[in-house]
Each structure stands twice: as structure tokens, then as C-alpha cells.
Design an enzyme around this catalytic site. Structure first.
Site, short mmCIF file in Angstrom:
data_model
loop_
_atom_site.label_atom_id
_atom_site.label_comp_id
_atom_site.label_asym_id
_atom_site.label_seq_id
_atom_site.Cartn_x
_atom_site.Cartn_y
_atom_site.Cartn_z
N VAL A 198 3.03 0.44 -1.12
CA VAL A 198 3.89 0.79 0.01
C VAL A 198 5.28 1.25 -0.45
O VAL A 198 6.05 1.80 0.33
CB VAL A 198 3.94 -0.42 0.99
CG1 VAL A 198 5.04 -1.37 0.63
CG2 VAL A 198 4.02 0.06 2.41
N LYS A 199 5.58 1.08 -1.73
CA LYS A 199 6.89 1.46 -2.27
C LYS A 199 6.92 2.95 -2.62
O LYS A 199 5.98 3.67 -2.33
CB LYS A 199 7.23 0.59 -3.49
CG LYS A 199 7.20 -0.92 -3.19
CD LYS A 199 8.35 -1.38 -2.30
CE LYS A 199 8.17 -2.74 -1.66
NZ LYS A 199 8.12 -3.87 -2.57
#
Ligand code: PLP
Length: 399
Positions: A198-199
Site C-alpha cells: 500500500v506504500k
């Protein structure tokens, strides 16, 4: 959706979207697949050449001296504090609003996290609250670049210098951001990143510590390998079996498969961050026209890397609380999220006897926040869907 279709999906109306738009998503292409396959068919799946290659590409990208790869952002935080000698009796100041791992890293070492309050407009840690939290046991401040905006490093550095403290960064939200042209990852004594999907870029799981201090980097390399001063790859090269364990460490290594994926992702990172900024600008413009939705403020001279796009709901204009608005948006097919509950309000911290009221601004702001979808492959139509859903839902609950 036709214009008069205002009935909320929560109440049986047609949703803005059929398939849910997630709040974040990785970007993987053929070059990533090839990089991983190449390693998979090579001699070294871990402790091989892909690790230092990724580390030096990452250090070059940020313009710092050292980058040390670890198998998660959490391991990076643990290693960063351990290598600075943080231990029992020490206090570490962290923001109340962050992922629990920032504070947990202090607990791993027997140190005490002390929570500082946030600025209500930026949600960054408030330097005046940090200054108030300093005691004669304080050893370090961990700044968090909340949502992707660099923390107020200049003020924090002054506090750190005045009290002889370490200034460290949990920069997991802000890879690709900068302050006054200086990249995040070079703004503190040491900084950590996460490569969770998700980064900003991913190695599936993974993390990095960056620093200009070679001794610190060395200690972190030992810490990620049981406190042993050479790894399997290095011993194979020298033709020796002998090794020494000089301190107590862990197995926090990032594999060659993952490092190859990270190195393959890195050249596209700049574009991905720009796309995040573009989406944020579209949101900013749209929400300027929705009274109940307030974007976070940006400080001057910073480039926000927008790991998250967070809005504050003006709850006094709405007849529903954040959790109802959250459910209504999810029902419309928008994968909203909440980042974060004040860390000390989690049960584990309550049991450690942290009490409500420690950080009143954080507690109040938390009640109204929502994270909206933002990731590089979102289309303009996706962005419009999010805006439309927010319009629809806030209108339905307008006071
Ligand atoms: C993601 C994140 C971490 C932890 O990273 P992992 O790679 O999931 O262990 C720590 N701090 C913050 C602020 C994060 O967003």
C-alpha cells in the site's frame, strides 16, 4: 448514476460504483516480474548481490550515504532504535496519531513511548507538544511524515539540539516527498521506510533505514543478521566458515527476490508520486466546494508524497458521525479507511496504563478523519467517483 438518484446505497439505492475502489494498490509490470524471476533462477535467493544493489540504488535516489534493507518497515524502526542504543529507562517521543509500529518499536526495547499531540490543520506532530513532553529520560524524538507530508523537522531539530536528543524519522508515508527541496529520508539522523504494497513502492513486505552515519548503518546490518558481523554471502566469498556474534540481533533480512523487485520499482517511483500529487490536487479543488469536507493543510515549501489523502469531516455540519459516513461511502463502492486511532487508545496501551486525554487534539481530530483512495493507477474517472460519492453522502446527511 442519474442526477436525481440521490438515495444512498446504504439505504438500498444504486451505488456510485459496483466494484469497490480500494484506498491503495501496488503497481506491478513485466519488468518487476522479470527481475524477480531472474533472481529465482540464480544462485542467491537471499544474502546475495541483489541486496547491496537495491540498497545503493535507494541511497542514490535519496542522496544519502547509507541505506540498509530490512524485511519490514517495523523491523526498520526496531533496528534504527536498537542501533542508537535505546533501551530500558529511556523515553522516546512519538506522535499520538501514527501506525502503532512507531511506538511499539520503543516497547520492543524496553523503552517508554511518550505521546505528543498533533497540529489540527496538518495532523503532523506539534513541536510545542514535543517540547513539553521532554524529560530528563528522553533520548529520542521519532517524527512521522503523516499522510506523506514532511514533519516540522526544523523546529524538531531545535528541540533535539537543545536537549541533546536523537531526531529520527518514521518516513513510511513520505517516500518521494521533500522539505525545501531536501528529500524525506535525509531530514533526520536516521529514517525508516516501508515497502508494504500500500506504500509508494513495494517489495511485498520490506523496509529500509537511511542515514549518513556509516557506523549506525553497520550496527543495523549486524542487528538484521543476529548480531553476526558477516552474512552467508560474505563468508562464501571469503571461503571461510568462521563468524562472530557481537550483539543480540534478529533475522530481519530482506531476500534477494524482494530486493530485485524493489530495484525494479525504483525508476518509476518519481512518476508514481507525481500521479499521487495530481490526484490530490483534483481532490483539493473538488472539496473546496463541499463545505462538510476539509482537506489537510500543507506547510509551505514541502512536497507531499500523499501516501494517504486524508480529509476531516466537519461533524457540526452533519447529522451523522464519521462511522456512519464511512459505512455509507463503503456502500457506494469507495474503499475509505481511517488512519489512525491515537495509538494509546488501543487496548494494549490502555493496559500499560495510558489514559484518555493525553493528546486532546489528536483525540478530537480522530473522530472526523477519513482516508480516501489514492494510488498511481487510479483513473480520473475513479477520482470523480470518489468526489461524487462524497457529495452524495454529505448531502444526504447535511444538517
Ligand atoms: C507502514 C508503516 C509502518 C510499518 O511498516 P511495515 O512494513 O508494514 O512493517 C510503520 N510506520 C508507519 C507510519 C507506516 O505507515
Amino acid at each position: 448514476m442519474s442526477k436525481d438518484d440521490t438515495k444512498l446505497a446504504l439505504n438500498g439505492g444504486a451505488p456510485v460504483r459496483e466494484a469497490t475502489l480500494p484506498y491503495g494498490r501496488q503497481t506491478i509490470d513485466e519488468s518487476d516480474v522479470k527481475a524477480v524471476l531472474d533472481v529465482l533462477q540464480s544462485d542467491w535467493l537471499t544474502t546475495g548481490p541483489a541486496v547491496p544493489k537495491f540498497e545503493s540504488a535507494f541511497a542514490d535516489f535519496l542522496g544519502c550515504k547509507e541505506a540498509v534493507a530490512l524485511n519490514s518497515g517495523t523491523a526498520a524502526l526496531h533496528a534504527m532504535l536498537a542501533a542508537q542504543g535505546i533501551g530500558p529507562g529511556d523515553e522516546v517521543i512519538v506522535p499520538a496519531i501514527t501506525f502503532a509500529a512507531t511506538a511499539n518499536a520503543a516497547l520492543y526495547l524496553g523503552a517508554t513511548p511518550v505521546f505528543a499531540d498533533i497540529d489540527e490543520n496538518t495532523m503532523l506532530v506539534d513541536p510545542s507538544s514535543v517540547a513539553q513532553a521532554v524529560t530528563n529520560k528522553t533520548r529520542a524524538i521519532i517524527a512521522v511524515d503523516y499522510a506523506g507530508q514532511p514533519a516540522e523537522y526544523r523546529s524538531l531539530r531545535t528541540i533535539a539540539s537543545d536537549h541533546d536528543l536523537l531526531l529520527m524519522a518514521d518516513a513510511c508515508h513520505a517516500l518521494g516527498g521533500s522539505d525545501g527541496g531536501k528529500p524525506v529520508g535525509t531530514l533526520a539522523d536516521a529514517s525508516t521506510f516501508s515497502f508494504h504494497p500500500v506504500k509508494h513502492m513495494t517489495t511485498a513486505e520490506g523496509g529500509m533505514v537511511t542515514t549518513d552515519d556509516p557506523d549506525l548503518a553497520q550496527k543495523i546490518r549486524w542487528f538484521r543478521n543476529h548480531g553476526i558481523t558477516s552474512d552467508h554471502g560474505q563468508r562464501a566469498k571469503k571461503g571461510t566458515w568462521s563468524y562472530d556474534m557481537v550483539s543480540l540481533g534478529y533475522n530481519y533480512r530482506l531476500s534477494d527476490l524482494q530486493c530485485a523487485l524493489g530495484e525494479a520499482q525504483l525508476p518509476r517511483l518519481r512518476n508514481w508520486v507525481e500521479r499521487r500529487q495530481e490526484i490530490a490536487a483534483q481532490y483539493d479543488a473538488a472539496f473546496a466546494k463541499i463545505d462538510a469536507v476539509l482537506p489537510l493543510a500543507n506547510r509551505e515549501n514541502v512536497a507531499n508524497a500523499y501516501h494517504l489523502y486524508v480529509v476531516k469531516l466537519e461533524l457540526n455540519r452533519l447529522s451523522a458521525d464519521r462511522n456512519v459516513i464511512f459505512d455509507a461511502l463503503r456502500a457506494e463502492g469507495i474503499g475509505v479507511n481511517v488512519h489512525y486511532k491515537p495509538v494509546y487508545q488501543h487496548s494494549y496501551y490502555r493496559e500499560l496504563s495510558y489514559k484518555d486525554g493525553i493528546c486532546p487534539v489528536a483525540e478530537r481530530v480522530f473522530e472526523g478523519i477519513l482516508s480516501l483512495p489514492v494510488f498511481p493507477t487510479m483513473s480520473d474517472q475513479d477520482v470523480e467517483d470518489v468526489v461524487e460519492a462524497l457529495q452524495k453522502v454529505t448531502k444526504a446527511y447535511e444538517k
